[in-house]
Design a protein around this motif. Structure first.
Motif, PDB file in Angstrom:
ATOM      1  N   LYS A  11       0.857  -1.199   0.000  1.00  0.00           N
ATOM      2  CA  LYS A  11       0.000   0.000   0.000  1.00  0.00           C
ATOM      3  C   LYS A  11       0.892   1.247   0.000  1.00  0.00           C
ATOM      4  O   LYS A  11       2.074   1.192   0.340  1.00  0.00           O
ATOM      5  CB  LYS A  11      -0.916   0.019   1.234  1.00  0.00           C
ATOM      6  CG  LYS A  11      -0.164   0.332   2.553  1.00  0.00           C
ATOM      7  CD  LYS A  11      -0.260   1.765   2.941  1.00  0.00           C
ATOM      8  CE  LYS A  11       0.826   2.446   3.657  1.00  0.00           C
ATOM      9  NZ  LYS A  11       1.917   2.128   4.387  1.00  0.00           N
ATOM     10  N   HIS A  18       0.837  10.031   9.514  1.00  0.00           N
ATOM     11  CA  HIS A  18       1.140  10.554  10.857  1.00  0.00           C
ATOM     12  C   HIS A  18      -0.060  11.254  11.502  1.00  0.00           C
ATOM     13  O   HIS A  18      -0.438  10.865  12.610  1.00  0.00           O
ATOM     14  CB  HIS A  18       2.375  11.476  10.864  1.00  0.00           C
ATOM     15  CG  HIS A  18       3.647  10.685  10.739  1.00  0.00           C
ATOM     16  ND1 HIS A  18       4.189   9.976  11.776  1.00  0.00           N
ATOM     17  CD2 HIS A  18       4.452  10.452   9.673  1.00  0.00           C
ATOM     18  CE1 HIS A  18       5.288   9.349  11.368  1.00  0.00           C
ATOM     19  NE2 HIS A  18       5.465   9.610  10.087  1.00  0.00           N
ATOM     20  N   HIS A 145       4.538  -1.421  15.490  1.00  0.00           N
ATOM     21  CA  HIS A 145       4.779  -0.068  16.030  1.00  0.00           C
ATOM     22  C   HIS A 145       3.598   0.319  16.897  1.00  0.00           C
ATOM     23  O   HIS A 145       2.499   0.528  16.410  1.00  0.00           O
ATOM     24  CB  HIS A 145       5.117   0.939  14.920  1.00  0.00           C
ATOM     25  CG  HIS A 145       4.012   1.382  14.045  1.00  0.00           C
ATOM     26  ND1 HIS A 145       3.319   2.537  14.270  1.00  0.00           N
ATOM     27  CD2 HIS A 145       3.474   0.844  12.938  1.00  0.00           C
ATOM     28  CE1 HIS A 145       2.408   2.691  13.323  1.00  0.00           C
ATOM     29  NE2 HIS A 145       2.479   1.678  12.500  1.00  0.00           N
ATOM     30  N   SER A 149      -2.381   3.563  13.294  1.00  0.00           N
ATOM     31  CA  SER A 149      -3.716   4.116  13.055  1.00  0.00           C
ATOM     32  C   SER A 149      -4.678   3.020  12.601  1.00  0.00           C
ATOM     33  O   SER A 149      -5.874   3.106  12.827  1.00  0.00           O
ATOM     34  CB  SER A 149      -3.643   5.179  11.964  1.00  0.00           C
ATOM     35  OG  SER A 149      -3.216   4.586  10.751  1.00  0.00           O
ATOM     36  N   ASP A 152      -2.931   0.822   7.417  1.00  0.00           N
ATOM     37  CA  ASP A 152      -2.198  -0.172   6.632  1.00  0.00           C
ATOM     38  C   ASP A 152      -2.977  -1.489   6.555  1.00  0.00           C
ATOM     39  O   ASP A 152      -3.166  -2.054   5.462  1.00  0.00           O
ATOM     40  CB  ASP A 152      -0.809  -0.447   7.236  1.00  0.00           C
ATOM     41  CG  ASP A 152       0.166   0.694   7.002  1.00  0.00           C
ATOM     42  OD1 ASP A 152      -0.287   1.796   6.680  1.00  0.00           O
ATOM     43  OD2 ASP A 152       1.386   0.470   7.140  1.00  0.00           O
TER      44      ASP A 152
HETATM   45  C1  MEV Z   1       2.447   4.217   8.121  1.00  0.00           C
HETATM   46  O1  MEV Z   1       2.187   3.586   6.892  1.00  0.00           O
HETATM   47  C2  MEV Z   1       1.645   5.462   8.254  1.00  0.00           C
HETATM   48  C3  MEV Z   1       1.756   6.197   9.575  1.00  0.00           C
HETATM   49  O2  MEV Z   1       0.737   7.187   9.537  1.00  0.00           O
HETATM   50  C4  MEV Z   1       1.560   5.301  10.776  1.00  0.00           C
HETATM   51  C5  MEV Z   1       0.153   4.757  10.914  1.00  0.00           C
HETATM   52  O3  MEV Z   1      -0.778   5.262  10.313  1.00  0.00           O
HETATM   53  O4  MEV Z   1       0.009   3.790  11.688  1.00  0.00           O
HETATM   54  C6  MEV Z   1       3.087   6.899   9.705  1.00  0.00           C
END
Ligand code: MEV
Length: 317
Positions: A11, A18, A145, A149, A152
């Protein structure tokens, strides 16, 4: 029992990375050219109940029982068994491969997780719904991590362009977006691996220290995302390019750019691209460049001369 496999695309985030971790919306699309695959075969020579996990790309070949709870591959397999209430699985081999670069903002972790969940549940004759697959993989994303959000796992599960917003722990907005006019983006790899866990952690620390400032930037990003959705749905490609540039500027203000990213963004702007921005975690990984179809080949070469280790042209539709 024949082998069962699942193949899942990577993706890319078009807008809103962020800020999406802080409840703002974001837009992401699948990237079909890079994929993760899981193949399940019977473990013919293995004792009953033993599950062998092979992931040659990351040099793992181990029995499930030998892998620690926090190993994302093992956690994924265990979560499928738990969900399906299988305490004594048949002897299995789970082979995982992927062409999605790791730590490049292309969703490799989520795609591997979704591929395992789909192939394993199908092999066990208990297909899971998209919602179940996405929810399970969201839990595994937390191991990759801490505060994902969920965008993904959503895009890799639904395999469609999505407008995504996490309203609360248990409430998300997922809307499939349609593109009346397909457009071309070039995904240009800086060649610098940048684990999302690090940049997401850095943004969190900075947000804790200066939350008003960061909340203000997240609000500005949210506005860009809303306008981008309108531009996509009305086919205004020039507007979309401007919004990409604006989003990139806001990501720079979050200290997420790097020299390699700037080299690619500036080279594409000088060459007349419609827009360019970093995508995903930032500091490395990929830059996305919006190009007219006529520009795509020339721009790919320009990006390579400016340091891109590979360029994936993709039609977003
Ligand atoms: C990671 O693909 C995108 C970020 O916004 C982290 C997230 O959405 O979990 C950096």
């Amino acid at each position: 029992m024949p082998a069962i496999s699942a193949s899942v695309p990577g993706k890319i985030i078009l807008f809103g990375e962020h800020a999406v971790v802080y409840g703002r919306p974001a837009i992401a699309v699948p990237v079909e050219q890079v994929r993760a695959k899981a193949i399940i075969t019977p473990g013919i020579h293995q004792p009953s109940g033993s599950v062998l996990i092979q992931a040659p790309n990351i040099k793992i070949e181990a029995l499930l029982s030998e892998l620690p709870a926090e190993n994302p591959l093992a956690a994924t397999v265990r979560s499928v068994f738990d969900t399906l209430k299988i305490s004594h699985p048949p002897a299995l081999v789970i082979r995982i491969s992927s062409t999605i670069p790791i730590a490049a903002g292309l969703g490799s972790g989520a795609a591997v997780t979704v591929a395992i969940i789909r192939a394993l549940s199908d092999y066990l004759g208990r297909r899971l719904s998209n919602e179940q697959v996405s929810n399970l993989s969201y839990e595994i994303e937390k191991l990759h991590h801490g505060t994902p959000s969920g965008i993904d796992n959503t895009v890799t599960t639904f395999q469609k362009p999505v407008y995504f917003q996490r309203i609360s722990d248990h409430q998300v907005i997922i809307e499939i977006i349609s593109f009346p006019k397909p457009f071309t983006i070039l995904i240009a790899d800086t060649g610098v691996p940048s684990p999302t866990s690090i940049t997401v952690g850095d943004v969190r620390r900075a947000w804790i220290e200066r939350s008003d400032y960061y909340e203000g930037i997240f609000d500005n990003i949210a506005e860009v995302v809303q306008n981008a959705r309108k531009a996509i749905e009305s086919g205004s490609i020039e507007k979309l390019g401007e919004l990409m540039n604006a989003n990139h500027q806001l990501l720079r203000e979050l200290d997420l750019s790097s020299q390699q990213i700037e080299n690619l963004v500036q080279a594409s702007q000088h060459a007349g691209a419609l827009g360019a921005k970093l995508s995903g975690g930032g500091r490395g990984g990929n830059v996305i460049v919006l190009a007219s179809e006529l520009q795509a080949t020339e721009l790919s070469e320009i990006l390579k001369s400016a340091g891109a280790t590979r360029v994936i042209p993709t039609q977003v539709r």
